[in-house]
Design an enzyme around this catalytic site. Structure first.
Site, short mmCIF file in Angstrom:
data_model
loop_
_atom_site.label_atom_id
_atom_site.label_comp_id
_atom_site.label_asym_id
_atom_site.label_seq_id
_atom_site.Cartn_x
_atom_site.Cartn_y
_atom_site.Cartn_z
N LYS A 153 -8.67 14.61 -3.57
CA LYS A 153 -9.08 13.94 -2.27
C LYS A 153 -8.95 14.88 -1.18
CE LYS A 153 -7.50 10.08 0.31
NZ LYS A 153 -6.33 9.05 0.28
N LYS A 203 -8.07 -1.62 3.22
CA LYS A 203 -7.55 -0.21 3.32
C LYS A 203 -7.56 0.17 5.04
CE LYS A 203 -6.23 2.84 0.28
NZ LYS A 203 -5.10 2.54 -0.39
N ASP A 232 0.85 -1.37 -0.01
CA ASP A 232 -0.11 0.01 -0.03
C ASP A 232 0.82 1.31 -0.09
OD1 ASP A 232 -2.27 1.60 0.06
OD2 ASP A 232 -3.04 1.00 1.91
N LYS A 243 2.62 2.03 3.25
CA LYS A 243 1.73 2.18 4.63
C LYS A 243 1.95 1.12 5.58
CE LYS A 243 -2.50 4.72 2.94
NZ LYS A 243 -2.43 4.37 1.50
P1 NAD Z 1 -7.95 3.30 -10.28
O1 NAD Z 1 -9.26 2.94 -9.73
O2 NAD Z 1 -8.03 4.90 -10.80
O3 NAD Z 1 -6.98 2.36 -11.04
C1 NAD Z 1 -7.08 1.05 -10.71
C2 NAD Z 1 -7.00 0.48 -12.14
O4 NAD Z 1 -7.20 -0.95 -11.91
C3 NAD Z 1 -8.30 0.81 -12.92
O5 NAD Z 1 -8.14 1.38 -14.20
C4 NAD Z 1 -8.92 -0.69 -13.12
O6 NAD Z 1 -9.75 -1.05 -14.29
C5 NAD Z 1 -7.85 -1.68 -13.00
N1 NAD Z 1 -8.00 -2.97 -12.38
C6 NAD Z 1 -8.71 -3.13 -11.48
N2 NAD Z 1 -8.72 -4.61 -11.30
C7 NAD Z 1 -7.71 -5.09 -12.14
C8 NAD Z 1 -6.94 -6.30 -12.36
N3 NAD Z 1 -7.14 -7.44 -11.65
N4 NAD Z 1 -6.03 -6.27 -13.25
C9 NAD Z 1 -5.68 -5.26 -13.95
N5 NAD Z 1 -6.41 -4.07 -13.82
C10 NAD Z 1 -6.96 -4.05 -12.81
O7 NAD Z 1 -7.28 3.49 -8.94
P2 NAD Z 1 -5.80 4.48 -8.59
O8 NAD Z 1 -6.49 5.83 -7.70
O9 NAD Z 1 -4.93 4.61 -9.57
O10 NAD Z 1 -5.14 3.64 -7.18
C11 NAD Z 1 -4.71 2.34 -7.60
C12 NAD Z 1 -4.43 1.46 -6.35
O11 NAD Z 1 -3.41 2.07 -5.53
C13 NAD Z 1 -5.69 1.53 -5.46
O12 NAD Z 1 -5.67 0.23 -4.92
C14 NAD Z 1 -5.43 2.39 -4.41
O13 NAD Z 1 -6.05 2.24 -3.06
C15 NAD Z 1 -3.81 2.35 -4.23
N6 NAD Z 1 -3.46 3.58 -3.76
C16 NAD Z 1 -3.33 4.78 -4.05
C17 NAD Z 1 -2.82 5.75 -3.63
C18 NAD Z 1 -3.13 7.11 -4.15
O14 NAD Z 1 -2.36 8.08 -3.49
N7 NAD Z 1 -3.43 7.32 -5.02
C19 NAD Z 1 -2.09 5.52 -2.33
C20 NAD Z 1 -2.13 4.45 -1.75
C21 NAD Z 1 -2.56 3.30 -2.40
#
Ligand code: NAD
Length: 512
Positions: free
Chosen positions: A395, A354, A305, A468
């Site tokens: 956010k 999360k 994470d 995290k």
């Molecule tokens: P998002 O929803 O915009 O992107 C995720 C992508 O993954 C989507 O395009 C979706 O279609 C794809 N997806 C889902 N399941 C899949 C699979 N099995 N195989 C391939 N693709 C798949 O989300 P995001 O904002 O880009 O965040 C991505 C991840 O990072 C999330 O789990 C989020 O919790 C984690 N994260 C983000 C942050 C941040 O600051 N943005 C911080 C910590 C963790």
């Protein structure tokens, strides 16, 4: 391997040798062993001479993002392309050019000593302490369950300025995510409508397909790093006979067991291809079978994470308060956001994954102070995430920290943080892949291992700064405090060029 890069920092010392393809440092590693007897702490300094060798030839780095078309994946790709093609764009605040603000490796500096003439501190870019990959040289590829190309993905994410989106279109439109593993059981039902690019077949055949994808990327690069930046999955049950050992896991995949998550299939595919696998989401991808497989195959894993916004701040603020001798007793963290991550986290099982990684982040800080906290005592800590579509990737994180201060007093600090989530995450993903590539070139020779050179352990705990819930080898210490995590990376880099840890004593300006 790409070309040999001339070092920007040259250490003149008999302990540091620049020898053809390597920088080799003789390093005195010191630590203390403590025993407690009759209420007295008995401290015994111990030291060991080790050799650290860093390869000077950079790997051509290929990065494969799972969730390539998501907000993080598309923002990172857009930023790399914007740098590669020197794209500039107009905004209401004037002409902008690409930067990597928020990246430890690209936008922070490291003190390497004091100027020999006037004694002022000298800082160099982090990326120049050792040879590191230039982000512009990185090849990006990946998978997504959504078929949108990267131009469409950037527009859907609505993170970057529209003028920049327009300028990037020619460079992004041909990037097409590969079909991916989709299992309804593990991500929120509200993601179903985007799943139009999914692999058919059994788990075993999907692992074969992912391995073939990775091998294809390997033909274009020396080192392929696979990063899970797809949606947060629900926590998977860790079942005896299924997830508990490497062999059971591989058998369960062959048998098509229903409780194997997509992220586990990706981790297994990457590990079997001897490619580092990074988990940027909170789910428990690293079940015991995966960690055992990584150790057995000599592959690296890192997670869990990404630590980017609210949690990063928390691991600074709580460390600061406890370090001051102030006792945080209650923390309430509210988030609301409107991107697809927020939509997915709106579903309870995914939110639960999360919540766990967001609340554990202060554990090591609390146990470090037995004056403030009794054994087992916890901070009253709650995390809430709400989905508000209108806000998109912007956010809002609102935190209230209540602490006990002297003589029964209470202190409450309130924070309100607003920014695009993916603009914090993209530079962290960049740092991870740059540092994994660097770590792949570092080896250690200890008094016990000599003459063999040891790589880092398969769990890359040295990357804790970016996570995290850092994954460390069994029995290893988990460090959450951000300043310690940063010091670890920097002091390790200094060690690689034969410099002692940064001590900040600065005796020169305190004693004449
Ligand atoms: P998002 O929803 O915009 O992107 C995720 C992508 O993954 C989507 O395009 C979706 O279609 C794809 N997806 C889902 N399941 C899949 C699979 N099995 N195989 C391939 N693709 C798949 O989300 P995001 O904002 O880009 O965040 C991505 C991840 O990072 C999330 O789990 C989020 O919790 C984690 N994260 C983000 C942050 C941040 O600051 N943005 C911080 C910590 C963790």
């Amino acid at each position: 391997m790409t070309s040999l890069k001339m070092p920007s920092v040259l250490v003149e010392s008999p302990n540091t040798v620049y020898d053809g393809d390597f920088i080799e440092a003789n390093y005195r590693y010191t630590s203390n062993r403590v025993t407690q007897k009759d209420g007295i702490f008995q401290v015994k300094p111990v030291e060991e001479n080790i050799k650290i060798r860093t390869g000077r030839k950079l790997n051509k780095l290929g990065v494969m993002l799972v969730g390539w078309g998501g907000n993080n994946g598309s923002t990172l790709t857009a930023a790399i392309e914007a740098h590669k093609h020197k794209v500039t764009w107009n905004t209401k605040r004037g002409l902008k050019k690409p930067d990597w603000f928020g990246s430890l490796t690209q936008s922070s500096t490291v003190n390497i000593g004091y100027d020999s003439t006037d004694g002022s501190p000298v800082y160099v870019p982090f990326k120049d302490v050792l040879p590191t990959v230039d982000p512009e040289e990185i090849l990006v590829d990946g998978w997504d369950i959504s078929s949108a190309d990267l131009n469409q993905a950037v527009r859907r994410a609505a993170v970057l300025d529209v003028n920049l989106q327009d300028k990037l279109e020619p460079f992004l439109k041909d990037f097409q995510p590969r079909p991916s593993v989709y299992k309804e059981k593990f991500i929120a039902q509200n993601q179903r409508e985007r799943a139009d690019n999914v692999l058919p077949g059994s788990d075993a055949s999907m692992v074969d397909r992912l391995r073939a994808d990775i091998r294809e990327m390997k033909r274009r690069s020396d080192l392929v790093v696979v990063v899970w930046t797809a949606n947060t999955e629900s926590l998977c049950p860790v079942l005896q006979g299924v997830h508990d050992t490497a062999d059971n896991l591989l058998r369960a995949i062959q048998e098509g067991h229903a409780d194997i998550s997509p992220s586990v299939l990706f981790a297994v595919a990457a590990i079997l291809e001897k490619c580092p696998f990074i988990n940027g989401s909170p789910q428990n991808t690293f079940v015991p079978g995966v960690t055992e497989l990584a150790a057995r195959e000599g592959s690296w894993i890192a997670g869990d994470d990404f630590k980017t916004g609210q949690t990063r701040m928390k691991s600074v603020l709580v460390d600061f308060l406890v370090g001051c001798g102030i006792k945080p007793v209650a923390i309430a963290s509210y988030n609301h956001l409107g991107n697809n991550d927020g939509r997915n986290l709106h579903s309870k099982p995914q939110f639960e994954a999360k919540r766990v990684s967001k609340t554990n982040v202060i554990d090591d800080i609390v146990v470090s102070n037995s004056i403030l906290y009794q054994p087992g005592e916890k901070v009253d800590h709650t995390v809430v995430i709400e989905y508000l579509p209108y806000l998109g990737d912007s956010k809002r994180a609102m935190d209230e920290y209540t602490s006990e201060i002297m003589m029964g007093g209470l202190n409450t600090i309130v924070l309100h943080n607003v920014c695009e989530d993916s603009l914090l995450a993209a530079p962290v993903i960049l740092d991870l892949v740059v540092l994994v590539e660097l770590a792949s070139r570092i080896a250690f020779q200890t008094q016990h291992s000599s003459p063999d050179w040891l790589p880092f352990t398969s769990e890359l705990g040295v990357l804790s700064y970016m996570f995290k819930a850092p994954v460390v080898p069994q029995g290893g210490n988990i460090v959450n405090a951000l300043s310690k995590q940063r010091a670890c990376i920097i002091n390790l880099m200094r060690a690689c060029i034969g410099l002692p840890p940064e001590h900040h004593i600065d005796l020169e300006s305190k004693v004449h």
